[in-house]
Design a protein around this motif. Structure first.
Motif, PDB file in Angstrom:
ATOM      1  N   HIS A  52      27.715  -5.046   0.603  1.00 54.89           N
ATOM      2  CA  HIS A  52      26.894  -5.684   1.633  1.00 54.89           C
ATOM      3  C   HIS A  52      27.667  -5.767   2.947  1.00 54.89           C
ATOM      4  O   HIS A  52      27.131  -5.479   4.020  1.00 54.89           O
ATOM      5  CB  HIS A  52      26.487  -7.081   1.153  1.00 54.89           C
ATOM      6  CG  HIS A  52      25.515  -7.779   2.031  1.00 54.89           C
ATOM      7  ND1 HIS A  52      25.885  -8.486   3.140  1.00 54.89           N
ATOM      8  CD2 HIS A  52      24.167  -7.884   1.936  1.00 54.89           C
ATOM      9  CE1 HIS A  52      24.816  -9.002   3.707  1.00 54.89           C
ATOM     10  NE2 HIS A  52      23.755  -8.649   3.001  1.00 54.89           N
ATOM     11  N   ALA A  73      20.352  -5.967   4.652  1.00 49.48           N
ATOM     12  CA  ALA A  73      19.244  -6.905   4.426  1.00 49.48           C
ATOM     13  C   ALA A  73      18.035  -6.208   3.823  1.00 49.48           C
ATOM     14  O   ALA A  73      17.428  -6.713   2.874  1.00 49.48           O
ATOM     15  CB  ALA A  73      18.865  -7.587   5.736  1.00 49.48           C
ATOM     16  N   VAL A 121      23.315 -15.199  -4.900  1.00 52.18           N
ATOM     17  CA  VAL A 121      23.669 -14.201  -3.887  1.00 52.18           C
ATOM     18  C   VAL A 121      23.946 -14.883  -2.548  1.00 52.18           C
ATOM     19  O   VAL A 121      24.918 -14.567  -1.868  1.00 52.18           O
ATOM     20  CB  VAL A 121      22.548 -13.140  -3.751  1.00 52.18           C
ATOM     21  CG1 VAL A 121      22.736 -12.286  -2.509  1.00 52.18           C
ATOM     22  CG2 VAL A 121      22.502 -12.260  -4.997  1.00 52.18           C
ATOM     23  N   ALA A 122      23.092 -15.836  -2.177  1.00 51.54           N
ATOM     24  CA  ALA A 122      23.290 -16.558  -0.916  1.00 51.54           C
ATOM     25  C   ALA A 122      24.622 -17.301  -0.925  1.00 51.54           C
ATOM     26  O   ALA A 122      25.356 -17.288   0.073  1.00 51.54           O
ATOM     27  CB  ALA A 122      22.137 -17.527  -0.673  1.00 51.54           C
ATOM     28  N   LEU A 142      27.484 -14.602  -0.668  1.00 52.81           N
ATOM     29  CA  LEU A 142      27.609 -13.957   0.642  1.00 52.81           C
ATOM     30  C   LEU A 142      27.977 -14.947   1.735  1.00 52.81           C
ATOM     31  O   LEU A 142      28.495 -14.544   2.778  1.00 52.81           O
ATOM     32  CB  LEU A 142      26.305 -13.232   1.005  1.00 52.81           C
ATOM     33  CG  LEU A 142      25.992 -11.994   0.180  1.00 52.81           C
ATOM     34  CD1 LEU A 142      24.607 -11.471   0.529  1.00 52.81           C
ATOM     35  CD2 LEU A 142      27.038 -10.926   0.386  1.00 52.81           C
ATOM     36  N   TYR A 180      25.167 -13.947   4.658  1.00 52.37           N
ATOM     37  CA  TYR A 180      23.807 -13.886   4.113  1.00 52.37           C
ATOM     38  C   TYR A 180      22.829 -14.273   5.210  1.00 52.37           C
ATOM     39  O   TYR A 180      22.926 -15.357   5.783  1.00 52.37           O
ATOM     40  CB  TYR A 180      23.652 -14.833   2.919  1.00 52.37           C
ATOM     41  CG  TYR A 180      22.248 -14.885   2.369  1.00 52.37           C
ATOM     42  CD1 TYR A 180      21.745 -13.854   1.614  1.00 52.37           C
ATOM     43  CD2 TYR A 180      21.440 -15.990   2.613  1.00 52.37           C
ATOM     44  CE1 TYR A 180      20.464 -13.903   1.097  1.00 52.37           C
ATOM     45  CE2 TYR A 180      20.143 -16.044   2.096  1.00 52.37           C
ATOM     46  CZ  TYR A 180      19.671 -14.998   1.349  1.00 52.37           C
ATOM     47  OH  TYR A 180      18.400 -15.050   0.848  1.00 52.37           O
ATOM     48  N   ASP A 181      21.914 -13.400   5.505  1.00 53.45           N
ATOM     49  CA  ASP A 181      20.910 -13.676   6.519  1.00 53.45           C
ATOM     50  C   ASP A 181      19.543 -13.674   5.846  1.00 53.45           C
ATOM     51  O   ASP A 181      18.910 -12.626   5.721  1.00 53.45           O
ATOM     52  CB  ASP A 181      20.974 -12.646   7.637  1.00 53.45           C
ATOM     53  CG  ASP A 181      20.109 -13.008   8.825  1.00 53.45           C
ATOM     54  OD1 ASP A 181      19.211 -13.869   8.666  1.00 53.45           O
ATOM     55  OD2 ASP A 181      20.327 -12.455   9.904  1.00 53.45           O
ATOM     56  N   GLY A 182      19.122 -14.831   5.390  1.00 51.31           N
ATOM     57  CA  GLY A 182      17.836 -14.952   4.719  1.00 51.31           C
ATOM     58  C   GLY A 182      16.679 -14.537   5.590  1.00 51.31           C
ATOM     59  O   GLY A 182      15.659 -14.064   5.107  1.00 51.31           O
ATOM     60  N   LEU A 195      16.373 -10.938   5.255  1.00 52.45           N
ATOM     61  CA  LEU A 195      15.914 -10.641   3.904  1.00 52.45           C
ATOM     62  C   LEU A 195      14.435 -10.878   3.834  1.00 52.45           C
ATOM     63  O   LEU A 195      13.671 -10.177   3.328  1.00 52.45           O
ATOM     64  CB  LEU A 195      16.653 -11.506   2.881  1.00 52.45           C
ATOM     65  CG  LEU A 195      16.312 -11.285   1.417  1.00 52.45           C
ATOM     66  CD1 LEU A 195      16.708  -9.890   0.977  1.00 52.45           C
ATOM     67  CD2 LEU A 195      16.994 -12.315   0.571  1.00 52.45           C
TER      68      LEU A 195
END
Length: 137
Positions: free
Chosen positions: A83, A92, A124-125, A128, A132-134, A137
């Motif tokens: 990632h 993403a 995963v969040a 990362l 992590y960029d929800g 996503l």
């Protein structure tokens, strides 16, 4: 970079991802997965990598090998490395498609894969962290 990937490329990637490793080989294996992500930074290859690693993580969760509050399994460490090696938009999109694929690829009662995917997304969040960029996503 051919998209969609050639069957021989997928077979080679699957061989690398499916290797059974000793503890001291994990770092080299993570480097191999990262090299694949950097060398072929397409959504389809990235999605393929993510699906494989997330499926393995689900298996570990279901077997109780990896605790839900511990986002540091080998599979998640490889996922983090891949990632991070990708551009944010490719990472993403590939992660979103992988998660959607896992959520819809089930013969079980509808609630079971949703709960499993929800738990996986939380993990995963957490793994990362700030990368992590929800929203993407």
């Amino acid at each position: 970079n051919v998209d969609p990937p050639l069957p021989d490329d997928i077979d080679a990637i699957d061989s690398i991802l499916s290797m059974k490793l000793k503890a001291n080989q994990l770092t080299v294996h993570i480097e191999n997965v990262t090299t694949i992500a950097k060398t072929i930074p397409t959504i389809s290859i990235s999605q393929h990598i993510f699906i494989h690693l997330l499926r393995e993580e689900i298996v570990e969760i279901e077997k109780g090998i990896s605790q839900p509050e511990s986002p540091s399994s080998d599979h998640l460490r490889m996922l983090i490395a891949a990632h991070t090696a990708l551009s944010p938009s490719i990472a993403a999109e590939a992660l979103a498609v992988a998660v959607l694929s896992l959520a819809t690829d089930s013969k079980e009662a509808p609630a079971q894969p949703i709960e499993r995917v929800r738990a996986l997304l939380r993990r995963v969040a957490a793994a990362l962290g700030s990368s992590y960029d929800g929203y993407l996503l």
